[in-house]
Scaffold this active site. Structure first.
Site, PDB file in Angstrom:
ATOM      1  N   SER A  18       0.825  -1.207   0.000  1.00 32.59           N
ATOM      2  CA  SER A  18       0.000   0.000   0.000  1.00 32.59           C
ATOM      3  C   SER A  18       0.862   1.262   0.000  1.00 32.59           C
ATOM      4  O   SER A  18       1.829   1.371   0.760  1.00 32.59           O
ATOM      5  CB  SER A  18      -0.913  -0.001   1.236  1.00 32.59           C
ATOM      6  OG  SER A  18      -1.607   1.234   1.342  1.00 32.59           O
ATOM      7  N   LYS A  46      -3.567   3.161  -1.761  1.00 28.00           N
ATOM      8  CA  LYS A  46      -2.912   3.873  -0.674  1.00 28.00           C
ATOM      9  C   LYS A  46      -3.909   4.003   0.474  1.00 28.00           C
ATOM     10  O   LYS A  46      -5.121   3.827   0.296  1.00 28.00           O
ATOM     11  CB  LYS A  46      -2.431   5.247  -1.133  1.00 28.00           C
ATOM     12  CG  LYS A  46      -3.542   6.191  -1.576  1.00 28.00           C
ATOM     13  CD  LYS A  46      -2.954   7.506  -2.076  1.00 28.00           C
ATOM     14  CE  LYS A  46      -4.047   8.445  -2.570  1.00 28.00           C
ATOM     15  NZ  LYS A  46      -3.491   9.721  -3.079  1.00 28.00           N
ATOM     16  N   CYS A 131      -1.588   3.131  13.149  1.00 27.50           N
ATOM     17  CA  CYS A 131      -1.894   4.478  13.624  1.00 27.50           C
ATOM     18  C   CYS A 131      -2.017   4.478  15.143  1.00 27.50           C
ATOM     19  O   CYS A 131      -2.650   3.589  15.723  1.00 27.50           O
ATOM     20  CB  CYS A 131      -3.202   4.961  13.012  1.00 27.50           C
ATOM     21  SG  CYS A 131      -3.738   6.590  13.559  1.00 27.50           S
ATOM     22  N   LYS A 165      -2.983  -5.339   8.249  1.00 26.75           N
ATOM     23  CA  LYS A 165      -1.569  -5.062   8.014  1.00 26.75           C
ATOM     24  C   LYS A 165      -0.899  -4.786   9.351  1.00 26.75           C
ATOM     25  O   LYS A 165      -1.107  -3.754   9.973  1.00 26.75           O
ATOM     26  CB  LYS A 165      -1.388  -3.881   7.069  1.00 26.75           C
ATOM     27  CG  LYS A 165       0.067  -3.674   6.663  1.00 26.75           C
ATOM     28  CD  LYS A 165       0.205  -2.743   5.492  1.00 26.75           C
ATOM     29  CE  LYS A 165       1.639  -2.717   4.991  1.00 26.75           C
ATOM     30  NZ  LYS A 165       1.799  -1.853   3.797  1.00 26.75           N
ATOM     31  N   GLY A 243       8.716  -6.737   2.376  1.00 28.71           N
ATOM     32  CA  GLY A 243       9.859  -6.133   3.060  1.00 28.71           C
ATOM     33  C   GLY A 243      11.133  -6.369   2.281  1.00 28.71           C
ATOM     34  O   GLY A 243      11.732  -7.435   2.374  1.00 28.71           O
ATOM     35  N   GLY A 265       7.342  -3.228  -2.782  1.00 29.95           N
ATOM     36  CA  GLY A 265       7.110  -1.859  -2.340  1.00 29.95           C
ATOM     37  C   GLY A 265       8.176  -0.907  -2.822  1.00 29.95           C
ATOM     38  O   GLY A 265       8.088  -0.337  -3.915  1.00 29.95           O
TER      39      GLY A 265
END
Length: 298
Positions: A18, A46, A131, A165, A243, A265
């Protein structure tokens, strides 16, 4: 190379992380040719929040010896802007769409999931739980009990597959994965970026406008491999591993560690077609005799 993931039939195991590939901008640049040779088997949007976000002040990027620090701050148009402006364009992509959402508490995440659930264009939902909770100040995904509570609030609000995630910035990522599964998650994805910081080369202050940022790229690959292996041993739901994936060998390693899908990514910043190359190299590794090739670069 076809793979089943949460009821979705995907052409190969390589998707995007994302926020690392702007499909709308890419189509403006490359036209409909992008749709004919789209690099991913599913597309993850996103991160979308309830209200628009401007993102962090610049500088937002810092190159490291083994990757990149970003402090972009999740700029987006908010839920209404996404549904009105971005979703119709993303729905034209030739692959299933996974919408990534983030809220500061369970109520916000549940509302986002419910609204996104109403749209047939969306195949699945990914929850960004990195978050900080507005009440506790801790990452929602860093505390297993908190994560399970959030997932139990979200689960009744959508019939679509929910991917959580996970944050790597926690003491026990496997425990967090088990909590997500207990709360009703259909899959988990990891790893998100590792928290890091860079100093200004000349001045006595931090370089990034947001203070700290997320480290991604080759430097985090061993961490990703270890955490994916730990999580796949702890849960029975599918795992998306990511990753530092830059080659088919890197993707193969995550699949061997137990992942069902892998995500590209940071490498897409260097090479927008990286995922197509990774998928092709992965196919060669999985069936070297058919391809006529037997070795791939590490």
């Amino acid at each position: 190379m076809t793979v089943e993931f949460c009821g979705l039939e995907l052409a190969h195991p390589v998707i995007n992380g994302s926020g690392t590939y702007d499909a709308i901008a890419a189509r403006r640049a490359f036209g409909d040719a992008l749709l004919e040779d789209f690099p991913f088997s599913a597309f993850v949007s996103k991160t979308i929040t309830l209200r628009p976000r401007a993102g962090n002040p610049p500088p937002r990027l810092y190159e490291t010896a083994g990757g990149m620090l970003n402090s972009i701050g999740l700029p987006n148009k908010g839920l209404e802007g996404y549904l009105r402006e971005d979703l119709p364009q993303l729905a034209e992509l030739p692959v299933p769409l996974i919408t990534n959402v983030m809220g500061s508490d369970d109520a916000e995440l549940a509302e986002l999931a419910e609204r996104v659930d109403e749209r047939d264009e969306v195949a699945a939902i990914e929850l960004n739980v990195s978050c900080p909770n507005v009440k506790t100040g801790l990452d929602i995904g860093a505390v297993p009990a908190e994560l399970e509570r959030v997932m139990r609030a979200v689960r009744p609000r959508t019939a679509k597959p929910v991917v959580v995630k996970l944050t790597p910035n926690t003491a026990d990522v496997a425990a967090c994965a088990r909590a997500a599964e207990a709360g009703g998650a259909d899959a988990v994805s990891l790893i998100n970026t590792l928290r890091g910081m860079a100093l200004h080369p000349d001045l006595d202050r931090r370089w990034l406008g947001g203070g700290t940022g997320g480290l991604s790229g080759p430097a985090i690959r061993p961490v990703a491999l270890a955490q994916v292996a730990a999580v796949t041993s702890a849960v029975s739901i599918p795992v998306v591993g990511m990753g530092g994936v830059a080659t088919g060998k890197h993707a193969s390693d995550l699949l061997r560690a137990g992942a069902t899908l892998v995500a590209v990514g940071t490498e897409s910043f260097r090479d927008p077609a990286a995922a197509s190359r990774v998928a092709a190299e992965l196919a060669t590794l999985q069936n070297p005799c058919k391809s006529g090739q037997h070795r791939q670069p590490a």
